[in-house]
Design a protein around this motif. Structure first.
Motif, short mmCIF file in Angstrom:
data_model
loop_
_atom_site.label_atom_id
_atom_site.label_comp_id
_atom_site.label_asym_id
_atom_site.label_seq_id
_atom_site.Cartn_x
_atom_site.Cartn_y
_atom_site.Cartn_z
N GLN A 133 0.83 -1.21 0.00
CA GLN A 133 0.00 0.00 0.00
C GLN A 133 0.86 1.26 0.00
O GLN A 133 0.58 2.22 -0.74
CB GLN A 133 -0.92 0.02 1.21
N ILE A 134 1.90 1.28 0.81
CA ILE A 134 2.77 2.46 0.89
C ILE A 134 3.47 2.70 -0.44
O ILE A 134 3.47 3.83 -0.96
CB ILE A 134 3.79 2.30 2.03
N PHE A 135 4.05 1.65 -1.03
CA PHE A 135 4.81 1.85 -2.26
C PHE A 135 3.90 2.11 -3.47
O PHE A 135 4.28 2.87 -4.37
CB PHE A 135 5.73 0.66 -2.51
N VAL A 136 2.71 1.55 -3.49
CA VAL A 136 1.77 1.87 -4.58
C VAL A 136 1.33 3.33 -4.47
O VAL A 136 1.25 4.04 -5.49
CB VAL A 136 0.55 0.90 -4.56
N THR A 137 1.09 3.81 -3.27
CA THR A 137 0.72 5.22 -3.09
C THR A 137 1.86 6.13 -3.54
O THR A 137 1.63 7.15 -4.21
CB THR A 137 0.36 5.49 -1.62
N MET A 138 3.08 5.79 -3.19
CA MET A 138 4.23 6.59 -3.62
C MET A 138 4.38 6.56 -5.14
O MET A 138 4.64 7.60 -5.77
CB MET A 138 5.51 6.08 -2.95
N LEU A 139 4.18 5.40 -5.74
CA LEU A 139 4.27 5.27 -7.19
C LEU A 139 3.20 6.10 -7.88
O LEU A 139 3.48 6.81 -8.86
CB LEU A 139 4.16 3.80 -7.60
N LEU A 140 1.97 6.05 -7.38
CA LEU A 140 0.89 6.86 -7.97
C LEU A 140 1.19 8.35 -7.85
O LEU A 140 0.93 9.12 -8.78
CB LEU A 140 -0.44 6.52 -7.31
N GLY A 141 1.72 8.77 -6.72
CA GLY A 141 2.09 10.18 -6.56
C GLY A 141 3.16 10.59 -7.54
O GLY A 141 3.10 11.67 -8.15
N TRP A 142 4.16 9.74 -7.72
CA TRP A 142 5.23 10.05 -8.67
C TRP A 142 4.69 10.10 -10.10
O TRP A 142 5.03 10.99 -10.87
CB TRP A 142 6.34 9.01 -8.56
N LEU A 143 3.84 9.13 -10.45
CA LEU A 143 3.28 9.10 -11.80
C LEU A 143 2.43 10.34 -12.09
O LEU A 143 2.51 10.91 -13.18
CB LEU A 143 2.45 7.83 -12.02
N GLY A 169 2.71 13.28 -10.80
CA GLY A 169 3.59 14.44 -10.96
C GLY A 169 4.40 14.36 -12.24
O GLY A 169 4.60 15.37 -12.93
N ASN A 170 4.88 13.17 -12.58
CA ASN A 170 5.72 12.99 -13.76
C ASN A 170 4.94 13.24 -15.05
O ASN A 170 5.47 13.83 -15.99
CB ASN A 170 6.31 11.58 -13.76
N TYR A 171 3.70 12.80 -15.12
CA TYR A 171 2.88 12.98 -16.31
C TYR A 171 1.99 14.22 -16.24
O TYR A 171 1.08 14.38 -17.05
CB TYR A 171 2.03 11.73 -16.57
N LYS A 172 2.25 15.09 -15.28
CA LYS A 172 1.54 16.38 -15.15
C LYS A 172 0.03 16.22 -15.04
O LYS A 172 -0.73 17.04 -15.53
CB LYS A 172 1.88 17.31 -16.32
N ILE A 173 -0.42 15.12 -14.42
CA ILE A 173 -1.85 14.92 -14.19
C ILE A 173 -2.33 15.91 -13.13
O ILE A 173 -3.42 16.46 -13.22
CB ILE A 173 -2.13 13.46 -13.78
N ILE A 174 -1.49 16.13 -12.13
CA ILE A 174 -1.76 17.12 -11.09
C ILE A 174 -0.69 18.18 -11.20
O ILE A 174 0.50 17.90 -11.12
CB ILE A 174 -1.76 16.47 -9.69
N GLY A 175 -1.12 19.43 -11.36
CA GLY A 175 -0.18 20.53 -11.48
C GLY A 175 0.34 20.98 -10.13
O GLY A 175 -0.06 20.47 -9.06
N SER A 176 1.21 21.98 -10.14
CA SER A 176 1.81 22.45 -8.88
C SER A 176 0.79 23.12 -7.98
O SER A 176 0.87 23.00 -6.75
CB SER A 176 2.97 23.40 -9.18
#
Length: 120
Positions: free
Chosen positions: A41-51, A53-60
């Motif tokens: 759960q922790i690593f999937v959440t971190m991966l989703l957060g990184w994805l 941000g990386n693909y600009k789905i959520i802006g700053s």
């Protein structure tokens, strides 16, 4: 003979045999089946957060809003619920006092170092 039995049952007399905060003996071996779901759960959440941000789905701006929401509402609510449902009679006060003393010592050391650095 009775004094020895009372001494063995007293959790304060032998803290080394009670490594958890509740003061009760516990099995120190943790199986992978017990910890794996939480780690996933922790690593999937971190991966989703990184994805996101990386693909600009959520802006700053959205990320800043989410950070404020988590810091000001979600974490305090989680802490409140945890403290409200905690059975304080099971808390090992000697353990908490030790943690407090260690943190106080580190805090005092850091403040002293900062004062010495700022003085120069």
């Amino acid at each position: 003979m009775e004094g020895q039995a009372d001494q063995q049952l007293d959790p304060i007399s032998n803290l080394s045999s009670y490594p958890n905060m509740t003061g009760e003996p516990e099995d120190t071996q943790v199986s992978v089946e017990q910890i794996l779901p939480t780690l996933v759960q922790i690593f999937v959440t971190m991966l989703l957060g990184w994805l996101t941000g990386n693909y600009k789905i959520i802006g700053s701006a959205e990320a800043k809003g989410l950070n404020i929401f988590v810091a000001k509402f979600s974490i305090p609510a989680l802490i409140f619920v945890s403290m409200a449902t905690l059975d304080f009679s099971r808390v090992n006060l000697a353990f908490l006092l030790g943690i407090f003393a260690a943190k106080l010592l580190v805090f005092t050391f850091i403040v002293t170092v900062q004062v010495v650095i700022k003085r120069d």
